[in-house]
Design a protein around this motif. Structure first.
Motif, PDB file in Angstrom:
ATOM      1  N   GLU A   1      -1.297   6.137  -6.348  1.00  0.00           N
ATOM      2  CA  GLU A   1      -1.244   6.896  -7.600  1.00  0.00           C
ATOM      3  C   GLU A   1      -0.206   8.018  -7.528  1.00  0.00           C
ATOM      4  O   GLU A   1       0.394   8.378  -8.526  1.00  0.00           O
ATOM      5  N   VAL A   2      -0.022   8.555  -6.330  1.00  0.00           N
ATOM      6  CA  VAL A   2       0.980   9.616  -6.182  1.00  0.00           C
ATOM      7  C   VAL A   2       2.371   9.009  -6.012  1.00  0.00           C
ATOM      8  O   VAL A   2       3.324   9.415  -6.667  1.00  0.00           O
ATOM      9  N   LEU A   3       2.491   8.013  -5.128  1.00  0.00           N
ATOM     10  CA  LEU A   3       3.822   7.539  -4.729  1.00  0.00           C
ATOM     11  C   LEU A   3       4.380   6.423  -5.611  1.00  0.00           C
ATOM     12  O   LEU A   3       5.583   6.220  -5.654  1.00  0.00           O
ATOM     13  N   CYS A   4       3.513   5.677  -6.278  1.00  0.00           N
ATOM     14  CA  CYS A   4       4.020   4.524  -7.022  1.00  0.00           C
ATOM     15  C   CYS A   4       3.159   4.239  -8.252  1.00  0.00           C
ATOM     16  O   CYS A   4       2.580   3.173  -8.392  1.00  0.00           O
ATOM     17  N   ASP A   5       3.078   5.230  -9.153  1.00  0.00           N
ATOM     18  CA  ASP A   5       2.269   5.029 -10.353  1.00  0.00           C
ATOM     19  C   ASP A   5       3.139   4.572 -11.523  1.00  0.00           C
ATOM     20  O   ASP A   5       2.633   4.191 -12.565  1.00  0.00           O
ATOM     21  N   GLY A   6       4.463   4.635 -11.324  1.00  0.00           N
ATOM     22  CA  GLY A   6       5.397   4.314 -12.403  1.00  0.00           C
ATOM     23  C   GLY A   6       5.225   2.959 -13.056  1.00  0.00           C
ATOM     24  O   GLY A   6       5.375   2.841 -14.270  1.00  0.00           O
ATOM     25  N   PRO A   7       4.946   1.901 -12.267  1.00  0.00           N
ATOM     26  CA  PRO A   7       4.819   0.589 -12.913  1.00  0.00           C
ATOM     27  C   PRO A   7       3.849   0.585 -14.094  1.00  0.00           C
ATOM     28  O   PRO A   7       4.000  -0.221 -15.005  1.00  0.00           O
TER      29      PRO A   7
END
Lengths: 277, 285
Positions: B98-104
């Protein structure tokens, strides 16, 4: 200016304004039925998980805390179906309206805000409730060992209790959503609301299983009226004077929450701060 | 005139060494994530409500596990604290993602509004830009709760802290985070095919992670195969924890495959991502 434009029909069809809101929310939910359906199916994952866990748990023992395996299956299914009537989406709808400022529409309507929100939630609940109840009962009867209500009277009282439970959850979510007037963000509040209902209403596990002090809190809290009380009535776990007591507690909490909610929204409207616009 | 932002945006020449390119990408990635995180500090009250809400929601299923095990000693041959290890490792992976790769999760909206064009004309990989479209700070709360649960559980099951267990735990957590990140891409690239803004499909897919908070023994074969071979969620928690606990199980060997499965998952995701981006046609403006 032609006269026909200003001539107002002498008798406007007097349709209840709140029923109109129920109707429009209902049609909206029907229009987005695929979305509603996938949302419901997605949330049914927890039925699968709970079913699997309890099946493993009951493999070693016949009854746990007074529940037989068929009773527990019935509990899981009903708890899910009842709780889905006022779902996450209904809650976000109320919160988003406040956060995004579309609440001004509600503020200028000559209607009671509590009433308009109840009407909208009811419209959604009719569609989502029908779908999720049909699905859960269908699955329950075809694939699982779902029990019938304890008796005819229990089934009638169950329906009454579900109605009170719907009001309880609506009022609870309504009060929580009013906090958005101060926080200007909603998702954290929606999670908090979900977490409290999950535990104290008995959505994830019957409240009898909770550790001592938490069980006492859950037993007297208004939230038990959402799931625990109706399902206990259905299963016939409460009888005689106890049955009247739990239903009475449920009704008293609905009245108390209603009075509080009616005071709270008027107070909250004074704190309104519309972002931008 | 030079504007000092403390960061000199420059592209790395294509003849730069692999190491230099990598360092550049990591640096710019961290910059972009930091930028997203800073937007949360703007609303301090919301920040705390989000953190508390996220922790409470996860905490509610912990209450369920605790209450269940207060009546029954084991479920599917697993004790309370062993299940807590599964729960903790899943939550760590989930929260870190959720912090490092929530963009998708912003992908469909980005495609729908035609904003994906913007990503394509920048001299930086669209996949990396997608990862940093948003960063959800409440993931910190989830990850912290996950670590708390995992460390308490490790203590309760008398896990010996040797160089092997520590490094295996690191492998578990890293692989788990990578797997859930891949799932975030896989679930959301449907937006390239079906660019509606609202679909519950990605949510349904990623929600399946809930299954592996519990031992696979309790499920039927369909779910076991599904979370092992179709979408390898079980490699976030179940299989690596079998190895960590040295649990007597006929499928413990699969735990050693965790890094391999993770690499495979990255490969499949990268391949599908390229195919999907090739399909992108814009929305016509």
């Amino acid at each position: 200016m032609s006269a026909s434009l200003v001539s107002v029909p002498t008798r406007v069809r007097r349709r209840n304004k709140y029923l109109g809101l129920v109707d429009s929310a209902l049609q909206q939910a029907v229009a987005y039925r695929v979305l509603a359906l996938t949302g419901i199916v997605g949330n049914m994952l927890w039925i699968v998980i709970l079913f699997a866990i309890w099946r493993a748990a009951f493999a070693d023992s016949g009854t746990i805390e007074g529940f037989t395996w068929p009773q527990m299956q019935t509990y899981i299914l009903l708890a899910y179906g009842i709780n889905a009537m006022v779902g996450f989406s209904s809650a976000s709808k109320m919160m988003q309206a406040i956060r995004q400022g579309t609440i001004v529409i509600d503020m200028i309507r000559p209607l009671n805000y509590l009433g308009t929100q109840l009407a909208t939630t009811l419209g959604l609940a009719i569609v989502e409730g029908v779908i999720s109840f049909a699905l859960t009962i269908g699955i329950g009867v075809i694939f699982l060992d779902m029990q019938a209500p304890a008796s005819f009277w229990h089934s009638l009282l169950f329906l009454l209790s579900v109605g009170l439970g719907f009001l309880t959850k609506f009022l609870f979510v309504f009060c929580i959503s009013l906090l958005v007037f101060w926080t200007t963000s909603s998702v954290g509040l929606n999670w908090t609301q979900t977490a409290l209902v999950n535990v104290l209403a008995g959505v994830l596990i019957p409240i009898q299983f909770l550790p001592g002090w938490l069980a006492t809190v859950a037993e007297w809290s208004p939230l038990r009226g959402i799931v625990s009380t109706p399902v206990s009535v259905y299963l016939g776990r409460e009888d005689g004077i106890d049955l009247l007591l739990v239903l009475g507690l449920q009704a008293v909490w609905v009245i108390a929450l209603w009075c509080f909610a009616d005071w709270a929204w008027k107070r909250a409207f004074r704190a309104v701060e519309i972002q931008g616009g | 005139m030079e504007v000092t932002t403390g960061f000199r945006p420059r592209t790395v020449p294509s003849d730069a060494s692999r190491g230099a390119r990598m360092r550049f990408l990591i640096r710019i990635y961290l910059r972009l994530i930091g930028l997203q995180l800073r937007t949360f500090v703007e609303y301090r009250g919301d920040f705390w409500i989000g953190m508390v809400g996220a922790a409470l929601l996860q905490g509610s299923s912990l209450v369920f596990i605790g209450a269940l095990f207060s009546r029954i000693p084991t479920v599917g041959g697993w004790t309370l604290w062993e299940v807590a290890l599964l729960y903790g490792s899943t939550l760590i992976a989930y929260g870190t993602r959720e912090v490092l790769c929530d963009g998708p999760w912003m992908l469909r909206a980005t495609i729908n509004k035609g904003e994906f064009d913007r990503l394509l004309v920048r001299p930086l990989s669209p996949a990396l830009q997608t990862a940093t479209l948003v960063s959800s700070i409440h993931g910190i709360a989830n990850a912290a709760l996950g670590w708390t649960v995992l460390l308490i559980a490790a203590h309760r099951v008398d896990l010996a802290w040797t160089p092997w267990t520590v490094s295996w735990l690191a492998v578990t957590v890293i692989c788990g985070t990578v797997i859930v990140s891949c799932v975030a891409y896989l679930a959301n690239i449907i937006g390239f095919w079906e660019p509606g803004t609202s679909s519950a499909f990605p949510f349904m897919i990623s929600n399946l992670v809930e299954l592996v908070k519990f031992p696979l023994e309790i499920y039927g074969w369909l779910i076991r195969v599904g979370v092992t071979a179709v979408l390898p969620f079980a490699f976030i928690s179940y299989y690596p924890v079998l190895v960590l606990l040295d649990k007597d199980s006929s499928v413990r060997w699969a735990g050693y495959l965790t890094p391999l499965v993770t690499a495979l998952m990255v490969g499949v995701t990268a391949w599908l991502w390229r195919k999907s981006v090739d399909r992108y046609q814009g929305v016509g403006h």
